[in-house]
Design a protein around this motif. Structure first.
Motif, PDB file in Angstrom:
ATOM      1  N   THR A  56      45.740  83.479 -88.902  1.00 12.73           N
ATOM      2  CA  THR A  56      47.066  83.329 -89.366  1.00 12.73           C
ATOM      3  C   THR A  56      47.346  84.779 -89.251  1.00 12.73           C
ATOM      4  O   THR A  56      46.564  85.798 -90.332  1.00 12.73           O
ATOM      5  CB  THR A  56      47.503  83.152 -90.582  1.00 12.73           C
ATOM      6  N   SER A  57      48.627  85.850 -89.221  1.00 11.04           N
ATOM      7  CA  SER A  57      48.729  86.963 -89.634  1.00 11.04           C
ATOM      8  C   SER A  57      49.326  86.907 -90.443  1.00 11.04           C
ATOM      9  O   SER A  57      50.032  85.747 -91.993  1.00 11.04           O
ATOM     10  CB  SER A  57      49.837  87.697 -88.783  1.00 11.04           C
ATOM     11  N   ASP A  58      49.488  88.256 -91.626  1.00 15.45           N
ATOM     12  CA  ASP A  58      49.698  88.310 -92.792  1.00 15.45           C
ATOM     13  C   ASP A  58      51.035  88.219 -93.029  1.00 15.45           C
ATOM     14  O   ASP A  58      51.505  87.609 -94.366  1.00 15.45           O
ATOM     15  CB  ASP A  58      49.540  89.582 -93.300  1.00 15.45           C
ATOM     16  N   GLU A  59      52.256  87.983 -91.524  1.00 12.83           N
ATOM     17  CA  GLU A  59      53.679  88.109 -92.348  1.00 12.83           C
ATOM     18  C   GLU A  59      53.778  86.567 -91.937  1.00 12.83           C
ATOM     19  O   GLU A  59      54.609  86.067 -92.799  1.00 12.83           O
ATOM     20  CB  GLU A  59      53.837  89.537 -90.908  1.00 12.83           C
ATOM     21  N   LEU A  60      52.954  85.531 -91.446  1.00 13.44           N
ATOM     22  CA  LEU A  60      52.852  84.689 -91.315  1.00 13.44           C
ATOM     23  C   LEU A  60      51.645  83.556 -93.211  1.00 13.44           C
ATOM     24  O   LEU A  60      52.841  82.684 -93.054  1.00 13.44           O
ATOM     25  CB  LEU A  60      52.563  83.417 -89.775  1.00 13.44           C
ATOM     26  N   ARG A  61      51.503  84.583 -93.209  1.00 17.92           N
ATOM     27  CA  ARG A  61      50.774  84.046 -94.807  1.00 17.92           C
ATOM     28  C   ARG A  61      51.650  84.098 -95.452  1.00 17.92           C
ATOM     29  O   ARG A  61      51.969  83.376 -96.112  1.00 17.92           O
ATOM     30  CB  ARG A  61      49.663  84.984 -94.711  1.00 17.92           C
ATOM     31  N   ARG A  62      52.528  84.961 -95.702  1.00 25.51           N
ATOM     32  CA  ARG A  62      53.213  85.881 -96.508  1.00 25.51           C
ATOM     33  C   ARG A  62      54.537  84.806 -96.423  1.00 25.51           C
ATOM     34  O   ARG A  62      54.887  83.306 -97.755  1.00 25.51           O
ATOM     35  CB  ARG A  62      54.020  86.717 -97.000  1.00 25.51           C
ATOM     36  N   ALA A  63      54.769  83.844 -95.305  1.00 30.63           N
ATOM     37  CA  ALA A  63      56.013  83.223 -95.134  1.00 30.63           C
ATOM     38  C   ALA A  63      56.035  81.953 -95.336  1.00 30.63           C
ATOM     39  O   ALA A  63      56.848  81.388 -96.255  1.00 30.63           O
ATOM     40  CB  ALA A  63      56.793  82.737 -93.634  1.00 30.63           C
ATOM     41  N   THR A  64      54.465  81.011 -94.853  1.00 31.99           N
ATOM     42  CA  THR A  64      53.906  80.239 -95.470  1.00 31.99           C
ATOM     43  C   THR A  64      53.693  79.923 -97.138  1.00 31.99           C
ATOM     44  O   THR A  64      53.753  78.545 -97.240  1.00 31.99           O
ATOM     45  CB  THR A  64      52.778  79.333 -94.680  1.00 31.99           C
ATOM     46  N   GLU A  65      53.384  80.333 -97.544  1.00 32.88           N
ATOM     47  CA  GLU A  65      53.352  80.819 -99.212  1.00 32.88           C
ATOM     48  C   GLU A  65      54.421  80.527 -99.588  1.00 32.88           C
ATOM     49  O   GLU A  65      54.581  79.681-100.362  1.00 32.88           O
ATOM     50  CB  GLU A  65      52.192  82.205 -99.479  1.00 32.88           C
ATOM     51  N   SER A  66      55.005  81.007 -98.928  1.00 34.05           N
ATOM     52  CA  SER A  66      56.075  81.093 -99.793  1.00 34.05           C
ATOM     53  C   SER A  66      56.883  79.676 -99.617  1.00 34.05           C
ATOM     54  O   SER A  66      58.623  79.335-100.757  1.00 34.05           O
ATOM     55  CB  SER A  66      57.721  82.427 -99.235  1.00 34.05           C
ATOM     56  N   LYS A  67      56.792  79.045 -98.668  1.00 29.06           N
ATOM     57  CA  LYS A  67      57.501  77.954 -98.317  1.00 29.06           C
ATOM     58  C   LYS A  67      57.110  76.531 -99.283  1.00 29.06           C
ATOM     59  O   LYS A  67      57.781  75.619 -99.654  1.00 29.06           O
ATOM     60  CB  LYS A  67      56.984  77.410 -97.073  1.00 29.06           C
ATOM     61  N   LEU A  68      55.605  77.324 -99.368  1.00 24.19           N
ATOM     62  CA  LEU A  68      54.439  76.187 -99.708  1.00 24.19           C
ATOM     63  C   LEU A  68      54.936  76.096-101.293  1.00 24.19           C
ATOM     64  O   LEU A  68      55.042  75.411-102.363  1.00 24.19           O
ATOM     65  CB  LEU A  68      52.777  76.581-100.433  1.00 24.19           C
ATOM     66  N   ILE A  69      55.014  77.724-102.338  1.00 22.94           N
ATOM     67  CA  ILE A  69      55.822  77.344-103.594  1.00 22.94           C
ATOM     68  C   ILE A  69      57.288  76.586-104.091  1.00 22.94           C
ATOM     69  O   ILE A  69      57.608  76.268-104.454  1.00 22.94           O
ATOM     70  CB  ILE A  69      55.897  79.494-103.980  1.00 22.94           C
ATOM     71  N   ARG A  70      58.116  76.942-102.120  1.00 22.43           N
ATOM     72  CA  ARG A  70      59.653  76.182-102.856  1.00 22.43           C
ATOM     73  C   ARG A  70      59.218  74.711-102.137  1.00 22.43           C
ATOM     74  O   ARG A  70      60.238  74.677-103.421  1.00 22.43           O
ATOM     75  CB  ARG A  70      60.421  76.818-101.550  1.00 22.43           C
ATOM     76  N   TYR A  71      58.138  74.723-102.500  1.00 24.57           N
ATOM     77  CA  TYR A  71      57.904  72.875-102.086  1.00 24.57           C
ATOM     78  C   TYR A  71      57.191  72.501-102.598  1.00 24.57           C
ATOM     79  O   TYR A  71      57.916  71.315-104.144  1.00 24.57           O
ATOM     80  CB  TYR A  71      56.915  73.385-100.472  1.00 24.57           C
ATOM     81  N   LYS A  72      56.501  72.890-104.057  1.00 18.94           N
ATOM     82  CA  LYS A  72      55.741  72.712-104.931  1.00 18.94           C
ATOM     83  C   LYS A  72      57.042  72.836-105.854  1.00 18.94           C
ATOM     84  O   LYS A  72      56.778  71.811-106.917  1.00 18.94           O
ATOM     85  CB  LYS A  72      54.423  73.478-104.918  1.00 18.94           C
ATOM     86  N   GLN A  73      57.863  73.330-105.853  1.00 21.54           N
ATOM     87  CA  GLN A  73      58.949  73.954-106.930  1.00 21.54           C
ATOM     88  C   GLN A  73      60.092  73.093-106.854  1.00 21.54           C
ATOM     89  O   GLN A  73      60.466  72.600-108.055  1.00 21.54           O
ATOM     90  CB  GLN A  73      59.921  75.401-107.200  1.00 21.54           C
ATOM     91  N   GLN A  74      60.532  72.160-105.918  1.00 21.39           N
ATOM     92  CA  GLN A  74      61.087  71.281-105.676  1.00 21.39           C
ATOM     93  C   GLN A  74      60.979  69.940-106.069  1.00 21.39           C
ATOM     94  O   GLN A  74      61.807  69.076-106.364  1.00 21.39           O
ATOM     95  CB  GLN A  74      62.276  71.177-104.232  1.00 21.39           C
ATOM     96  N   LEU A  75      59.614  69.658-105.958  1.00 17.80           N
ATOM     97  CA  LEU A  75      59.319  68.710-106.475  1.00 17.80           C
ATOM     98  C   LEU A  75      58.912  68.964-108.230  1.00 17.80           C
ATOM     99  O   LEU A  75      58.726  67.580-108.646  1.00 17.80           O
ATOM    100  CB  LEU A  75      57.204  68.495-105.303  1.00 17.80           C
TER     101      LEU A  75
END
Length: 1412
Positions: A240-259
């Motif tokens: 995983t590249s840093d850019e993908l890691r940041r994007a995925t981490e952002s998605k995970l945050i959004r996912y947890k936030q909506q839950l």
């Protein structure tokens, strides 16, 4: 396996290789015949059949082979080929999965990978998204295939075609791409599922709200979702590249936030999810990862009551990381606006950011894009508060509080400090927004702030300001002192402000101490730059303290006021204080300077209420109402207007606010009342009363405004409240009386006015109102038929006006107008109940104006002196009315605004007088009336009444001018129903039926209750020969409330004509005559001296059997006709006199007053001329026959026969008249009873029939005689001629079907019921719609006991009967019906309870049921 099987299998394999599928099929089949469980034979036969196209049998064979050996791949591959050829993709995918498992079990990685690739291709091309996701999971370590596939060698990127399984090798040795594709597909799948489920469930009854529904569906999906695990797999993947890691981490945050936001607060998982989310967000912010969403979440979740409390370092870092984001732009604008400082290496430096425009504008522009951000709402609300934009600050702060409530509800976490910050902004704004209107709401927030933080400076000062406005000086001074103690001594902003306000509160209690404290504050302010407004305020307060000390100290106050203005020339309170000084203390007073000071103060600040009030009072004294309005409106704007600065719909507008300056609202109400803007006036007085509910004058003016706006009930309530507050205010009582009069409560109005006259007997305005009330009462009484009461009320009106004229000459114009109206209305009464009273009132009026007849009426009209010996007539009163209208113009001026109305009244009264004069003597008077109307129209050309009156004036003589006048009236007001009706009558009068119809239709459209329009339509129907329609229209017209007596008379006349029509089938009855009877009763309440109406009334009474009443009415008619004939000797009146005597003689004959009847007949005979005119002939014959009948009843047979013979001779050659007299004579001779006279009667009738074969009356009479004597030959002789006629001609001669009736009665009398029934049935067969005949047949059948047949005959017409017919039918139906007979009998009684036969029917039916 046998050698036979092997040879055949070899042959089958060779045939398959050579594509000889039929041979292969035969060989394989032979093997199966020999060895049914041979696996290879099944496979070969299945393949052969597949190639031969026999797919179903092929599949069966493959399935059998798989059952035999499911771990062998050959059959699976064969059936896979079958599914592929038949496009059964799901079965193919399932088969490929089995094949992969077999290869994996056999550890054949290459074959397994190839099959997997084919499986993926099938799923991608023909499967759903969910199936593709399931397929992709086969590449992951958790897959059952992964141990085998992981043994594949790494792919060679430089030579991807060197192997057939390169995609699988790539996915196994670097699964990141698989994870990314899985994430993408899963995200899309969940998104679509949530949307479809929402659309499906949102329409369910009783479902949750849309927001909650989305959360519920989200929880269902997100709880079991594989996305978090996939996100973590990507984050933990070594590639995983840093850019993908940041994007995925952002998605995970959004996912947890909506839950996290979706989970209810009671869910135990919510806290754990929240902690995980906080940890991730905190980590991102701590290490400065540029994830804007995470940063914003972190800011929103921080509980700080200031922006700076979030951490300046973090805010700076956010701006650096996201320089183009909207929140960063807002923060940049805020730092530039607030000039925030921070410590750098022990020194304080200001945060500086380059901005291209005004920081305030930057903040507002950014806020429009961030309405749901707590931080943005806090920043914007603070900036609005600093800009003193209190309304905007309130709106934004309330929006922020809503966001806080939403955040706390979603997260189950409190933001106490953030909530407090918004409360402080709201409290401060409410304190300073048009104080003290919003102080109650401000106190709610202030108490909450101080409860949470008792030392909060903003809370303490806000509450101090509230107490200060409430003049609770001690409490306010304590609060300001506490606030000052919380601040350092070098605080030059809030600290100095708290000290100054505390000193000002102290000065309100102890002036000397307050002066010292204020001077101390001023010493502090002197050394601070850019604080001129504060210095001016402090100096003015010191001046106010000196002013309150009084005496010589006021000169010191003057100096301080001047000094205050030197520091700030726009400080308005100083100008107000100077104005008060110049007007009250300066020696001598200088009102000019004072006025200028007040104007300057009010110009600078509309909140300077003292200056505004003094200005308004000055302008009101000068009656400059426009300037009063300007001052009042600006004062109202200065206190916030109706909404106290809050627009309608704002959350802060929780109710109505008490006005600060009630005098401004009262002034505005008076101005609007003068301008007749009653709605605005009412609104202004209502607001003023909120400040002082016991202000009697405001209640009085409010009631006046209500009354002039036509809202009488509200006016009486308001005036009643004013009267309660000040019972001795006669003006209030007067207004109450006026409203009662306008509302039609005239008796109550007279009581109210009389209570004023008891105290102030000479009050002219009240006297005029009393007179007007009497006039209105008289009109109402006359309209409702109480003519005697109306007469007395007219006289009372005139008597009151005479008192007013003597007491108050200044009101003579109005008084004479009302007096003339009363006389004009009184003149419509033709016979006075109290003639002496009327004579006395009219005599007094005539004495006042006898010598005042103007040149306008010179030579046209002369007021005739009233003679005590002559009876008082309506014409005498009308002459007095004309003179009164003329005198009204004389006492007025030609510039009087009422002159057009005066001329109009005079013209109308004069026209009415003209109509009662001989036609050859009124030419000059008509021209004068026309001149008066022309003058009125010249002065007021837009008055519709004037144009209508002009049209009425020339209605008969000048139709073109009349039409022009009506059309002008319609042009002025095209919805004027009177103009449309009158022009319709004009067209009808001049025989233009089409235009008349259009005009009346338009009038009815405009006002369906306008009686004259209906009468006009009735006249048109009469002109067109539609008498039935005319009668119906008149019946509707007389049912209305309008006073049109001629409509009543015409309706009654038409009813009487219908009853007297010899061709009518229905016999006269009460239902048809009673409406006419009651209508004529109403008519004679209005026109008691109308001989024609009395005559008609008498004839209607005759038909109703009220003979005594009929004699009374016709006697009165004869008296009136006799007087009229003596006056004019009109031959028409003479003829009416003869007809009346003829009719009254007939009625007296019915009352057995034979002598009176004979006398009236002889009078009629004596007055009839000896001519051959048919009407005279009919009257003579009737009188001669009546005389004979009277003589016969008196026993003078010789005189009777002489009279009868004279009647026969008078008929001459008139067969119809002779036939009627012959029949009557024959009936009289039959009544004598001797055989000779009876034979003579028969001979007369036979001779009559011989000379006139169509004389139905003679035929029926002769037949009746035959029936009574049971002489069949006579009956046949009488009826044979008419029975031989055709049906149509027979029915025309016999509309009442008397011949059929006589025949039926004849045979019933002979006892031949069958023959009677046959005759009746034959008549019914010829005329089946004849309901009377149906009832006759049913009655005859019932006599024969044939109930079913009778019931069938009656039932066939029952649905189409009207009520009158049903009354007659129901009693027969009750006897005929086998069931529900009692119900029909009861219904008959309900419809006609006075009919004895109905009660007998009910008794009979009940008796039959009891016996049954």
């Amino acid at each position: 396996m046998s050698s036979f099987a092997k040879s055949k299998l070899k042959a089958a394999r060779d045939a398959l290789g050579k594509k000889k599928y039929e041979q292969a099929r035969e060989a394989a089949a032979q093997v199966l015949d020999y060895e049914p469980d041979n696996y290879t034979a099944h496979v070969f036969l299945g393949l052969a059949l597949l190639e031969l196209g026999q797919h179903e049998k092929s599949e069966q064979l493959y399935r059998k082979a798989i059952e035999l050996k499911d771990d062998q791949v050959l059959a699976w591959q064969g059936i896979a080929k079958l599914y592929e050829q038949t496009h059964r993709w799901n079965d193919l995918a399932s088969t490929l999965e089995h094949i992969m498992q077999i290869f994996a079990k056999n550890e054949d990685a290459t074959k397994c990978a190839e099959t997997l690739q084919k499986f993926m291709d099938i799923r991608r091309e023909h499967g759903t998204r969910r199936e593709v996701i399931q397929a992709l999971f086969l590449y992951l370590p958790d897959s059952s295939l992964y141990p085998v596939l992981s043994s594949l060698p790494p792919p060679d990127p430089t030579n991807p075609t060197s192997t057939s399984i390169f995609p699988t090798q790539s996915a196994i040795h670097n699964s990141l791409a698989v994870y990314e594709e899985l994430v993408s597909l899963t995200e899309r799948e969940e998104e679509i599922f949530i949307k479809s489920e929402f659309d499906k469930r949102r329409t369910r009854l009783g479902g949750p709200k849309p927001e909650q529904l989305k959360k519920d569906i989200g929880i269902e999906v997100w709880h079991s979702s594989k996305l978090p695990a996939l996100y973590n797999d990507i984050l933990n993947h070594p590639s995983t590249s840093d850019e993908l890691r940041r994007a995925t981490e952002s998605k995970l945050i959004r996912y947890k936030q909506q839950l996290f936001l979706a989970l209810p607060s009671t869910d135990p998982d919510k806290r754990q999810v929240g902690m995980e989310l906080d940890e991730m967000v905190h980590g991102i912010v701590t290490i400065g990862i540029p994830d804007e969403f995470a940063w914003c979440m972190w800011f929103e979740g921080r509980d700080s009551d200031t922006v700076e409390g979030l951490g300046l370092a973090y805010l700076e870092q956010f701006i650096e990381l996201f320089p183009t984001s909207t929140l960063a732009l807002m923060l940049t604008g805020y730092f530039a606006y607030s000039k925030v400082t921070h410590d750098v290496e022990g020194s304080t430096e200001e945060l500086t950011f380059a901005v291209d425009s005004d920081p305030y504008d930057i903040i507002l522009d950014a806020f429009s894009a961030l309405p749901d951000s707590l931080l943005a709402n806090m920043i914007t609300a603070r900036v609005h508060l600093q800009e003193l934009e209190y309304t905007d600050a309130i709106k934004v702060a309330e929006s922020g509080l809503e966001l806080v409530r939403r955040y706390e509800s979603n997260t189950a976490r409190e933001l106490r400090e953030v909530r407090k910050a918004f409360h402080i902004i709201l409290a401060t704004s409410f304190v300073h927004l048009f104080p003290p209107k919003h102080h109650p709401r401000a106190l709610y927030f202030l108490n909450d702030i101080l409860k949470q933080d008792p030392t909060n400076v903003d809370g303490l000062m806000g509450k101090g300001y509230v107490f200060q406005h409430a003049e609770k000086w001690e409490e306010a001074e304590v609060l300001f002192a506490q606030a000052a103690n919380q601040l350092p001594d070098d605080d030059m902003n809030k600290g100095v402000e708290a000290k100054e306000e505390g000193a000002w509160c102290l000065s309100r209690m102890h002036a000397d101490a307050g002066i010292d404290a204020l001077k101390e504050v001023f010493e502090t302010l002197k050394n601070i730059e850019d604080r001129d407004i504060d210095k001016a305020r402090c100096l003015w307060r010191i001046g106010r303290c000196y002013w309150d000390l009084g005496g010589e100290s006021r000169e010191d106050a003057f100096k301080y006021f001047i000094t205050s203005l030197k520091h700030n020339r726009e400080y308005a309170p100083a100008y107000t204080s100077l104005g008060v000084y110049y007007s009250e203390h300066a020696s001598p007073p200088d009102p000019t300077r004072a006025s200028k000071c007040f104007q300057k103060a009010f110009e600078l600040d509309a909140r300077e209420a003292e200056a505004a009030r003094r200005l308004a009072e000055g302008f009101a004294d000068e009656r400059e109402w426009d300037l009063v309005e300007v001052v009042a409106r600006r004062t109202i704007d200065g206190e916030g207007g109706m909404g106290a600065g809050m627009e309608e719909g704002d959350g802060a507008v929780s109710g109505k606010y008490l006005p600060t300056n009630a005098w401004a609202w009262k002034a505005l109400g008076v101005v609007e009342l003068i301008r007749r803007n009653y709605a605005e006036s009412i609104k202004a007085f209502q607001v003023a009363l909120r400040a002082d509910v016991d202000d009697q004058l405001s209640w009085l003016r409010l009631g006046e405004a209500y009354s002039k706006a036509g809202r009488h009930v509200a006016a009486l309530r308001a005036l009643g409240r004013a009267h309660e507050l000040q019972p001795d205010d006669w003006m209030c009582t007067y207004f109450i009386g006026e409203v009662q009069r306008q509302a039609g409560r005239l008796a109550e109005a007279l009581v109210s006015f009389q209570s004023i006259l008891d105290v102030r007997p000479n009050e002219a305005g009240v006297l005029l109102s009393v007179a007007q009330a009497h006039l209105d009462l008289a009109r109402h009484e006359r309209f409702t038929g109480f003519v005697a009461r109306a007469e007395q009320s007219f006289i009372s009106c005139i008597d009151v006006l005479l008192v007013a004229i003597r007491q108050s000459p200044g009101y003579r114009g109005v008084a004479w107008k009302i007096a003339a109206d009363a006389l004009f209305e009184l003149s419509a009464i033709t016979v006075f109940a109290d003639e002496n009273n009327v004579r006395a009132a009219v005599t007094v009026v005539c004495e006042l104006i006898r010598d005042q007849i103007s040149a306008r009426l010179a030579g046209l009209f002369k007021l005739t002196p009233l003679s005590p010996d002559d009876p008082m007539t309506g014409l005498d009163v009308l002459e007095a009315a004309v003179a009164a209208y003329d005198y009204r113009i004389t006492v007025g001026s030609y510039e009087d605004i009422a002159l057009p109305s005066s001329l109009y009244d005079l013209a109308v009264a004069l026209h009415e007088w003209i109509l009662k004069q001989p036609s050859n003597t009124t030419q000059q008077a008509s021209e004068a009336a026309n001149s008066f109307l022309i003058q009125a129209l010249q002065k007021e050309p837009g008055n519709v009444r004037f144009w209508v009156a002009l049209g009425d004036l020339h209605f008969a003589q000048k139709p073109k001018l009349s039409q022009h006048a009506y059309i002008k009236a319609i042009e002025v007001d095209n919805k004027n129903v009177v103009a449309w009706t009158n022009i319709g009558l004009l067209y009808l009068y001049h025989n233009d039926i089409d235009l008349a119809t259009q005009a009346f239709t338009k009038a009815q459209t405009l006002d369906p209750d306008h009686t004259l329009a209906w009468i006009g339509q009735a006249l048109i129907a009469t002109a067109n020969g539609h008498e039935a329609n005319a009668r119906t229209l008149l019946e509707h017209a007389v049912s209305m409330t309008a006073d049109v007596p001629m409509a009543d008379l015409q309706f009654a006349l038409r009813v009487l004509s219908t009853v007297n029509d010899p061709n009518t089938v229905c016999a006269p009855n009460q239902e048809r005559l009673l409406p006419a009877f009651f209508v004529l009763g109403r008519y004679f309440q209005r026109c008691p001296a109308d001989a024609c109406g009395l005559h008609i009334f008498g004839l209607i009474c005759e038909h109703l059997g009220k003979l005594e009443q009929g004699v009374e009415y016709i006697s009165r008619a004869i008296t009136l006709l006799e007087a009229a004939y003596e006056e004019k000797e009109d031959p028409i009146v003479e003829r009416q006199f003869v007809i009346a005597h003829t009719n009254i003689a007939r009625l007296r004959l019915g009352l057995q007053d034979y002598e009176g009847s004979l006398a009236s007949f002889e009078i009629a005979l004596g007055l009839l001329p000896e001519d051959a005119e048919r009407e005279s002939q009919i009257l003579r014959v009737q009188a001669q026959y009546g005389s004979g009948l009277a003589s016969f009843k008196m026993g003078d047979l010789q005189a009777a026969m002489t009279a009868f013979q004279a009647a026969l001779e008078s008929t001459a050659n008139d067969l119809v008249l002779r036939g009627q007299v012959t029949v009557l004579l024959a009936q009289t001779m039959w009544a004598i009873g001797t055989p000779e006279f009876r034979e003579s009667a028969k001979g007369l009738l036979l001779d009559c029939i011989t000379s006139d074969p169509e004389n139905l009356m003679a035929i029926n009479t002769l037949a009746g005689m035959g029936i009574l004597t049971e002489d069949d030959g006579l009956v046949d002789a009488a009826l044979s001629e008419i029975l031989s006629l055709p049906i149509e001609q027979r029915h025309e001669l016999d509309p009442r079907r008397d011949v059929t009736y006589l025949l039926v009665q004849h045979y019933l009398g002979l006892g031949d019921s069958d023959r009677a029934i046959k005759i009746a049935q034959k008549a019914l067969h010829v005329e089946p719609s004849n309901l009377q005949m149906r009832r006759e047949v049913a009655s005859l059948l019932l006599r024969q006991g044939e109930r079913d047949a009778a019931s069938a005959i009656l039932a066939s017409v029952a649905p189409n009967q009207n009520v009158a017919e049903e009354k007659t039918t129901l009693s027969l139906s009750a006897l005929a019906q086998p069931t529900q007979s009692q119900r029909s009998a009861q219904k008959a009684i309900m419809l006609e309870p006075g009919q004895l036969r109905n009660w007998q029917t009910l008794a009979y039916v009940r008796a039959q049921e009891a016996l049954g």
